[in-house]
Design an enzyme around this catalytic site. Structure first.
Site, PDB file in Angstrom:
ATOM      1  NE  ARG A  69      -1.774  -2.062   2.873  1.00 21.95           N
ATOM      2  CZ  ARG A  69      -1.936  -3.345   2.506  1.00 21.95           C
ATOM      3  NH1 ARG A  69      -3.067  -3.900   1.773  1.00 21.95           N
ATOM      4  NH2 ARG A  69      -0.991  -4.432   2.743  1.00 21.95           N
TER       5      ARG A  69
ATOM      6  CE  LYS B  56      27.784  -3.676  -7.239  1.00 23.35           C
ATOM      7  NZ  LYS B  56      28.094  -2.720  -8.345  1.00 23.35           N
TER       8      LYS B  56
END
Ligand code: NCD
Length: 314
Positions: A58, A87
């Site tokens: 939502r 990363k």
């Protein structure tokens, strides 16, 4: 004067009653646009970045819909695994980069305080779409909007909040806002999931004494609004603790027979098993209407934060 322009919306405490009232009034005007009955391009050329580091249906979609209905564009991260976060990029670096791609940042993150940190590193407005077990201020504004529309006022309403009040961020921001607006509050939860002390203190500072209860049956007959929340399974450090409280309350038509005829039942959704599907067909059920209300409310908020509310004379 629009005091919102360029400001962050991190905690409901950042907003005064007047500012919240300003969003509620503008949200009202946004309804025909949110429904697609009127159209506008007032945010054409503006870009919103939706950064979602936790699941959402939502909140993410209604921000997207709100921006699209206003003619703006949305960039989004909804699969953090596909970004440089894997990363090892820090949130601060991600935000410093995203602010150069967008005009406003909407952030959902599993860590409490993440939105405050992002706001610190961003010169563009940051809107908190949920930070861990912290706050969820835009949900709160749409909850207030729903109560005001359905009941005509917030002040003096007897609001019973039930469920996981400890980890539920929607409950934290809503309790504080309801106290600000003069509602009477009752918190119903298993003892180990009761409202955090810090939220109760803020409610008390605003001049209210919330009632605490562990059984809904004891308080349901006086309620004007029943605000149900999901047990936040993902926040339990110990899964066995979750299993002890899972399924500990359920709203069904039997329970609602004790309620006022015009009681409204709200839920930020998603529900698991807290509300029986049979309730959906009763006049008490307002949770799907509440989910729709996320669109006009977020439209209003975006217009105010981007300083565009006057452009079409809304
Ligand atoms: C809530 C949330 O993410 O805090 N959902 C929502 O935004 N409507 C409630 C929940 O997950 O239980």
């Amino acid at each position: 004067m629009n005091g919102f322009r360029n400001s962050d919306v991190v905690s409901i405490r950042d907003l005064s009653k007047e500012r919240i009232g300003q969003v509620l009034n503008l949200s009202e005007k946004m309804i025909p646009y949110a429904r697609g009955e009127k159209s506008t391009k007032v945010l054409e050329g503006r870009i919103l970045a939706n950064l979602f580091f936790e699941p959402s249906t939502r909140t993410r979609l209604s921000f997207e819909s709100a921006m699209a209905r206003l003619g703006g564009m949305v960039l989004e991260v909804s699969h953090p695994a596909a970004t440089s976060v894997v990363k090892g990029e820090t949130l601060a670096d991600t935000v410093r980069m995203v602010e150069s791609y967008a005009d406003v940042i909407v952030l959902r993150h599993p860590h409490e305080g993440a939105a405050r940190l992002a706001a610190h590193f961003s010169s563009k407005p940051v809107i908190n779409a949920g930070d861990g077990a912290g706050q969820h201020p835009t949900q709160t504004i749409l909850d207030l909007f729903t109560i005001r529309r359905e009941k005509g006022k917030i002040e003096g309403m007897n609001v019973v909040m039930v469920g996981d009040l400890k980890y539920g961020r929607t409950a934290h921001s809503l309790a504080e806002a309801l106290a600000l607006f003069g509602a009477e509050l009752t918190f119903v939860a298993p003892t180990n999931l009761q409202m955090p002390r810090e939220t109760v203190k803020e409610v008390e500072r605003l001049g209210h004494k919330p009632k605490l209860a562990s059984k809904l049956e004891e308080v349901i007959s006086r309620a004007d609004v029943l605000y149900v929340t999901r047990i936040q399974r993902e926040r339990f450090p110990d899964p066995s603790e979750y299993l002890k409280v899972a399924g500990s309350y359920r709203i069904d038509n039997g329970l609602l027979r004790e309620a006022k005829k015009d009681l409204i039942v709200m839920h930020p959704l998603p529900r698991v098993d807290e509300i029986a599907p049979e309730v959906d067909n009763t006049s008490h059920a307002k949770y799907f209407q509440q989910a729709f209300n996320g669109v006009p409310v977020r439209m209003a908020l975006l217009l105010l934060v981007l300083g565009a509310e006057a452009d079409e004379g809304f």
